[in-house]
Design a protein around this motif. Structure first.
Motif, PDB file in Angstrom:
ATOM      1  N   LEU A 260       0.799  -1.226   0.000  1.00  0.00           N
ATOM      2  CA  LEU A 260       0.000   0.000   0.000  1.00  0.00           C
ATOM      3  C   LEU A 260       0.835   1.281   0.000  1.00  0.00           C
ATOM      4  O   LEU A 260       0.302   2.369   0.206  1.00  0.00           O
ATOM      5  CB  LEU A 260      -0.933   0.015   1.229  1.00  0.00           C
ATOM      6  N   HIS A 261       2.141   1.169  -0.231  1.00  0.00           N
ATOM      7  CA  HIS A 261       2.986   2.357  -0.145  1.00  0.00           C
ATOM      8  C   HIS A 261       2.531   3.470  -1.080  1.00  0.00           C
ATOM      9  O   HIS A 261       2.544   4.654  -0.703  1.00  0.00           O
ATOM     10  CB  HIS A 261       4.446   2.002  -0.428  1.00  0.00           C
ATOM     11  N   ASP A 262       2.123   3.118  -2.288  1.00  0.00           N
ATOM     12  CA  ASP A 262       1.720   4.154  -3.233  1.00  0.00           C
ATOM     13  C   ASP A 262       0.256   4.549  -3.093  1.00  0.00           C
ATOM     14  O   ASP A 262      -0.243   5.356  -3.868  1.00  0.00           O
ATOM     15  CB  ASP A 262       2.002   3.705  -4.670  1.00  0.00           C
ATOM     16  N   ARG A 263      -0.415   3.978  -2.099  1.00  0.00           N
ATOM     17  CA  ARG A 263      -1.842   4.277  -1.886  1.00  0.00           C
ATOM     18  C   ARG A 263      -2.071   5.113  -0.623  1.00  0.00           C
ATOM     19  O   ARG A 263      -3.208   5.424  -0.280  1.00  0.00           O
ATOM     20  CB  ARG A 263      -2.654   2.979  -1.777  1.00  0.00           C
ATOM     21  N   ILE A 264      -0.984   5.446   0.085  1.00  0.00           N
ATOM     22  CA  ILE A 264      -1.113   6.179   1.352  1.00  0.00           C
ATOM     23  C   ILE A 264      -0.277   7.455   1.290  1.00  0.00           C
ATOM     24  O   ILE A 264       0.889   7.430   0.914  1.00  0.00           O
ATOM     25  CB  ILE A 264      -0.657   5.318   2.544  1.00  0.00           C
ATOM     26  N   TRP A 265      -0.891   8.561   1.684  1.00  0.00           N
ATOM     27  CA  TRP A 265      -0.221   9.855   1.788  1.00  0.00           C
ATOM     28  C   TRP A 265      -0.199  10.238   3.256  1.00  0.00           C
ATOM     29  O   TRP A 265      -1.246  10.246   3.913  1.00  0.00           O
ATOM     30  CB  TRP A 265      -0.988  10.884   0.968  1.00  0.00           C
ATOM     31  N   GLN A 266       0.972  10.551   3.791  1.00  0.00           N
ATOM     32  CA  GLN A 266       1.094  10.847   5.227  1.00  0.00           C
ATOM     33  C   GLN A 266       1.868  12.133   5.434  1.00  0.00           C
ATOM     34  O   GLN A 266       2.915  12.364   4.818  1.00  0.00           O
ATOM     35  CB  GLN A 266       1.784   9.676   5.933  1.00  0.00           C
ATOM     36  N   ARG A 267       1.353  12.989   6.360  1.00  0.00           N
ATOM     37  CA  ARG A 267       2.073  14.213   6.696  1.00  0.00           C
ATOM     38  C   ARG A 267       1.478  14.831   7.954  1.00  0.00           C
ATOM     39  O   ARG A 267       0.284  14.688   8.220  1.00  0.00           O
ATOM     40  CB  ARG A 267       1.982  15.226   5.543  1.00  0.00           C
ATOM     41  N   ARG A 268       2.320  15.474   8.747  1.00  0.00           N
ATOM     42  CA  ARG A 268       1.816  16.301   9.842  1.00  0.00           C
ATOM     43  C   ARG A 268       1.299  17.604   9.236  1.00  0.00           C
ATOM     44  O   ARG A 268       2.000  18.233   8.427  1.00  0.00           O
ATOM     45  CB  ARG A 268       2.930  16.582  10.849  1.00  0.00           C
ATOM     46  N   VAL A 269       0.090  18.024   9.610  1.00  0.00           N
ATOM     47  CA  VAL A 269      -0.528  19.171   8.946  1.00  0.00           C
ATOM     48  C   VAL A 269      -0.914  20.238   9.967  1.00  0.00           C
ATOM     49  O   VAL A 269      -1.066  19.967  11.161  1.00  0.00           O
ATOM     50  CB  VAL A 269      -1.789  18.748   8.149  1.00  0.00           C
ATOM     51  N   SER A 270      -1.091  21.453   9.485  1.00  0.00           N
ATOM     52  CA  SER A 270      -1.565  22.559  10.320  1.00  0.00           C
ATOM     53  C   SER A 270      -3.073  22.449  10.515  1.00  0.00           C
ATOM     54  O   SER A 270      -3.758  21.661   9.845  1.00  0.00           O
ATOM     55  CB  SER A 270      -1.232  23.888   9.648  1.00  0.00           C
ATOM     56  N   ASP A 271      -3.613  23.252  11.427  1.00  0.00           N
ATOM     57  CA  ASP A 271      -5.062  23.279  11.639  1.00  0.00           C
ATOM     58  C   ASP A 271      -5.790  23.643  10.345  1.00  0.00           C
ATOM     59  O   ASP A 271      -6.839  23.071  10.023  1.00  0.00           O
ATOM     60  CB  ASP A 271      -5.429  24.293  12.732  1.00  0.00           C
ATOM     61  N   ASP A 272      -5.243  24.599   9.610  1.00  0.00           N
ATOM     62  CA  ASP A 272      -5.869  25.034   8.361  1.00  0.00           C
ATOM     63  C   ASP A 272      -5.885  23.895   7.344  1.00  0.00           C
ATOM     64  O   ASP A 272      -6.907  23.638   6.694  1.00  0.00           O
ATOM     65  CB  ASP A 272      -5.110  26.240   7.798  1.00  0.00           C
ATOM     66  N   GLU A 273      -4.761  23.211   7.212  1.00  0.00           N
ATOM     67  CA  GLU A 273      -4.697  22.094   6.269  1.00  0.00           C
ATOM     68  C   GLU A 273      -5.628  20.969   6.684  1.00  0.00           C
ATOM     69  O   GLU A 273      -6.268  20.332   5.829  1.00  0.00           O
ATOM     70  CB  GLU A 273      -3.258  21.574   6.171  1.00  0.00           C
ATOM     71  N   LEU A 274      -5.730  20.704   7.989  1.00  0.00           N
ATOM     72  CA  LEU A 274      -6.624  19.656   8.456  1.00  0.00           C
ATOM     73  C   LEU A 274      -8.070  19.983   8.112  1.00  0.00           C
ATOM     74  O   LEU A 274      -8.819  19.111   7.648  1.00  0.00           O
ATOM     75  CB  LEU A 274      -6.473  19.475   9.973  1.00  0.00           C
ATOM     76  N   SER A 275      -8.475  21.223   8.308  1.00  0.00           N
ATOM     77  CA  SER A 275      -9.834  21.635   7.950  1.00  0.00           C
ATOM     78  C   SER A 275     -10.105  21.391   6.472  1.00  0.00           C
ATOM     79  O   SER A 275     -11.189  20.923   6.087  1.00  0.00           O
ATOM     80  CB  SER A 275     -10.044  23.118   8.281  1.00  0.00           C
ATOM     81  N   ARG A 276      -9.126  21.683   5.638  1.00  0.00           N
ATOM     82  CA  ARG A 276      -9.294  21.491   4.195  1.00  0.00           C
ATOM     83  C   ARG A 276      -9.286  20.015   3.819  1.00  0.00           C
ATOM     84  O   ARG A 276      -9.961  19.603   2.866  1.00  0.00           O
ATOM     85  CB  ARG A 276      -8.209  22.257   3.456  1.00  0.00           C
ATOM     86  N   LEU A 277      -8.541  19.197   4.569  1.00  0.00           N
ATOM     87  CA  LEU A 277      -8.567  17.757   4.311  1.00  0.00           C
ATOM     88  C   LEU A 277      -9.949  17.178   4.645  1.00  0.00           C
ATOM     89  O   LEU A 277     -10.476  16.353   3.891  1.00  0.00           O
ATOM     90  CB  LEU A 277      -7.486  17.061   5.127  1.00  0.00           C
ATOM     91  N   TYR A 278     -10.522  17.595   5.763  1.00  0.00           N
ATOM     92  CA  TYR A 278     -11.892  17.164   6.073  1.00  0.00           C
ATOM     93  C   TYR A 278     -12.861  17.594   4.968  1.00  0.00           C
ATOM     94  O   TYR A 278     -13.748  16.840   4.558  1.00  0.00           O
ATOM     95  CB  TYR A 278     -12.359  17.800   7.387  1.00  0.00           C
ATOM     96  N   LEU A 279     -12.685  18.812   4.502  1.00  0.00           N
ATOM     97  CA  LEU A 279     -13.626  19.414   3.559  1.00  0.00           C
ATOM     98  C   LEU A 279     -13.726  18.623   2.259  1.00  0.00           C
ATOM     99  O   LEU A 279     -14.808  18.496   1.668  1.00  0.00           O
ATOM    100  CB  LEU A 279     -13.176  20.851   3.269  1.00  0.00           C
ATOM    101  N   HIS A 280     -12.617  18.033   1.809  1.00  0.00           N
ATOM    102  CA  HIS A 280     -12.590  17.376   0.499  1.00  0.00           C
ATOM    103  C   HIS A 280     -12.536  15.857   0.578  1.00  0.00           C
ATOM    104  O   HIS A 280     -12.500  15.195  -0.469  1.00  0.00           O
ATOM    105  CB  HIS A 280     -11.400  17.898  -0.318  1.00  0.00           C
ATOM    106  N   ALA A 281     -12.539  15.277   1.771  1.00  0.00           N
ATOM    107  CA  ALA A 281     -12.451  13.819   1.908  1.00  0.00           C
ATOM    108  C   ALA A 281     -13.741  13.135   1.473  1.00  0.00           C
ATOM    109  O   ALA A 281     -14.847  13.683   1.644  1.00  0.00           O
ATOM    110  CB  ALA A 281     -12.137  13.445   3.354  1.00  0.00           C
ATOM    111  N   GLU A 282     -13.600  11.953   0.912  1.00  0.00           N
ATOM    112  CA  GLU A 282     -14.774  11.136   0.611  1.00  0.00           C
ATOM    113  C   GLU A 282     -15.455  10.714   1.904  1.00  0.00           C
ATOM    114  O   GLU A 282     -16.680  10.625   1.976  1.00  0.00           O
ATOM    115  CB  GLU A 282     -14.361   9.890  -0.183  1.00  0.00           C
TER     116      GLU A 282
END
Length: 386
Positions: A260-282
Motif C-alpha cells: 500500500l505504499h503508493d496508496r497512502i499519503w502521510q504528513r503532519r498538517v496545520s489546523d488550516d490544512e486539516l480543515s481542508r482535508l476534512y472538507l474534500h475527503a470522501e
C-alpha cells in the motif's frame, strides 16, 4: 470569583487537552476571572485564542538535538529542566504555577493534568479536575506501571472537590474503575469548531479517505489498514490520507507487506490544512477502540465530511444517528462493507447523513460548555465556604 489553571495540560505545542481548556477559558462568562500558570508557551491554540500573554519558549524540545533518536534524548532533556540547568517549558511553567498559587489571588484551582505537585500549595482552597478518558486503566499493557495518569488519578480523585468528565461514558468508567461517586462528577461535552473555513482549496490532488491523529495502541490503525486493503485494490482512484507523525518501523513493515505504499499519503498538517482535508475527503474513518469523547468527530461534521465510527466506547453517545457505523475489533470486521456500501450509495442518502451531522453538531457548543463549567466553580466555592 477567580480560577487558577495550572500548566500541565496547557504547555505542549499542540494537544487535544490544551485545545479543550483554552476554548473553555476563552468562553467563560464575565463573572469568572482567571489566571493561568504559564510563563513560556508555544501552544498553537493559545496563539490562536490569545487568552493569556506568554513568552516564546527559550528551549523547546523540538530544537534539543533533533537528530538524536535515542530514548535518552527525552530523559536528558527532562533531567536538565528539573535540575534548573536548562529552562525547559515544563519546569519553567511549573514554577510559575506554584508562584501564582502562593500569591493566593484565586478562589478555585483547576488542575489540567495528574501530577499532584500542587497539593501543598492549596492552603485549604478547593480544586477541580478533568478526566478526559481512562485509557491508561483500560489498556494497561500500553502504559508503564508507574504512569502519572494512573498514579495521579489515584491520589487526586479522592481529594478533588469536583470532577468534570467529557462524556457520560467516561463518567461511568470513572465510577466503575476508580469508584468515584457519580454525584461528585459532571459531564461537560467538548464544543464544535466555530471558525469558518476561509481557504477551501484542496491539500492533495486526488480522491481520498481520511484518517486523523495518533495511530498507536488502542487507536486500531493497523487493523483498519488490513481491512481497507481489498477495498483500496478495487478502487484505484482512491487513496488513504493520514495526518500525524511519520510512520514507525512496524507501520512501514505492514504497509510494505500489504503493498500500500503508493496508496497512502502521510504528513503532519496545520489546523488550516486539516480543515481542508476534512472538507474534500470522501469520508473520515475513526476506528479507535476507545476514546473519552472524540473531537475529530466534531471537526469532520463542521466541514461536512461523512463520519465512519467504530461502535465502541463513547462514540454512540456522541454521534447518535449522525454517522455510519461499523465494527472493527478482534472478532468483527464490517468496515470494508460499510465503505463499499457508502461509495455506491445515491447522493440523496449521502446528503441526508450530512444534514443529520450538522443538526447533531449543534448540541456541542463551547460557550454552553463554559457556562456549565462556571456553574461547577460556583458550586464548589459555595460548598467550600460552608
Amino acid at each position: 470569583m477567580t480560577v487558577l489553571y495550572d500548566y500541565q495540560g496547557l504547555y505542549p505545542t499542540f494537544s487535544g487537552i490544551s485545545k479543550c481548556f483554552f476554548e473553555l477559558i476563552h468562553q467563560l462568562p464575565s463573572d469568572v476571572n482567571y489566571r493561568i500558570g504559564l510563563k513560556e508557551c508555544n501552544n498553537l491554540h493559545l496563539q490562536r485564542l490569545k487568552v493569556w500573554k506568554v513568552d516564546a519558549c527559550r528551549h523547546p524540545y523540538e530544537v534539543f538535538f533533533p537528530s538524536w533518536k535515542s530514548p535518552m534524548r527525552k530523559t536528558l532533556y527532562d533531567a536538565l529542566g528539573k535540575s534548573g540547568l536548562m529552562a525547559t517549558p515544563k519546569w519553567v511553567n511549573r514554577k510559575e504555577s506554584i508562584r501564582l498559587m502562593k500569591e493566593g489571588k484565586w478562589d478555585v484551582f483547576h488542575v489540567t493534568g495528574f501530577d499532584p505537585y500542587f497539593l501543598p500549595y492549596l492552603n485549604g482552597k478547593p480544586f477541580v479536575m478533568h478526566i478526559h478518558d481512562l485509557t491508561a486503566e483500560l489498556f494497561p499493557q500500553y502504559f508503564p506501571a508507574d504512569d502519572i495518569q494512573i498514579r495521579g488519578r489515584q491520589v487526586l480523585c479522592d481529594k478533588a472537590a469536583h470532577i468534570v468528565c467529557v462524556s457520560q461514558n467516561t463518567l461511568e468508567d470513572a465510577h466503575r474503575i476508580l469508584g468515584i461517586p457519580r454525584e461528585k462528577m459532571s459531564v461537560i461535552y467538548h464544543g464544535a469548531p466555530y471558525e469558518a473555513v476561509e481557504d477551501k482549496s484542496p491539500v492533495v490532488p486526488f480522491k481520498y479517505i481520511l484518517y486523523v491523529g495518533n495511530r498507536g495502541m488502542y487507536k486500531n490503525f493497523l487493523p483498519m489498514l488490513r481491512s481497507l486493503k481489498t477495498m483500496l485494490d478495487r478502487h484505484a482512484d482512491l487513496k488513504l490520507v493520514c495526518t500525524g507523525g511519520a510512520f514507525d518501523a512496524r507501520e512501514e513493515t505492514e504497509i510494505t507487506r500489504l503493498g500500500l505504499h503508493d496508496r497512502i499519503w502521510q504528513r503532519r498538517v496545520s489546523d488550516d490544512e486539516l480543515s481542508r482535508l476534512y472538507l474534500h475527503a470522501e469520508l473520515f474513518i475513526y476506528p479507535s477502540l476507545y476514546e473519552g469523547f472524540g473531537i475529530p468527530i466534531l471537526e469532520a461534521w463542521h466541514a461536512g465530511c461523512p463520519v465512519f465510527l467504530n461502535r465502541k466506547s463513547c462514540f454512540p453517545e456522541v454521534a447518535g444517528d449522525a454517522a455510519v457505523w461499523f465494527e472493527l475489533d478482534g472478532e468483527h470486521d464490517t468496515l470494508t462493507g460499510a465503505v463499499e456500501t457508502w461509495l455506491a450509495s445515491p447522493q440523496s442518502e449521502k446528503e441526508a447523513l450530512i444534514a443529520r451531522q450538522y443538526e447533531r453538531m449543534n448540541r456541542f457548543n463551547w460557550q454552553q460548555s463554559a457556562r456549565q463549567l462556571a456553574g461547577v466553580y460556583h458550586q464548589v466555592l459555595t460548598q467550600s465556604s460552608k
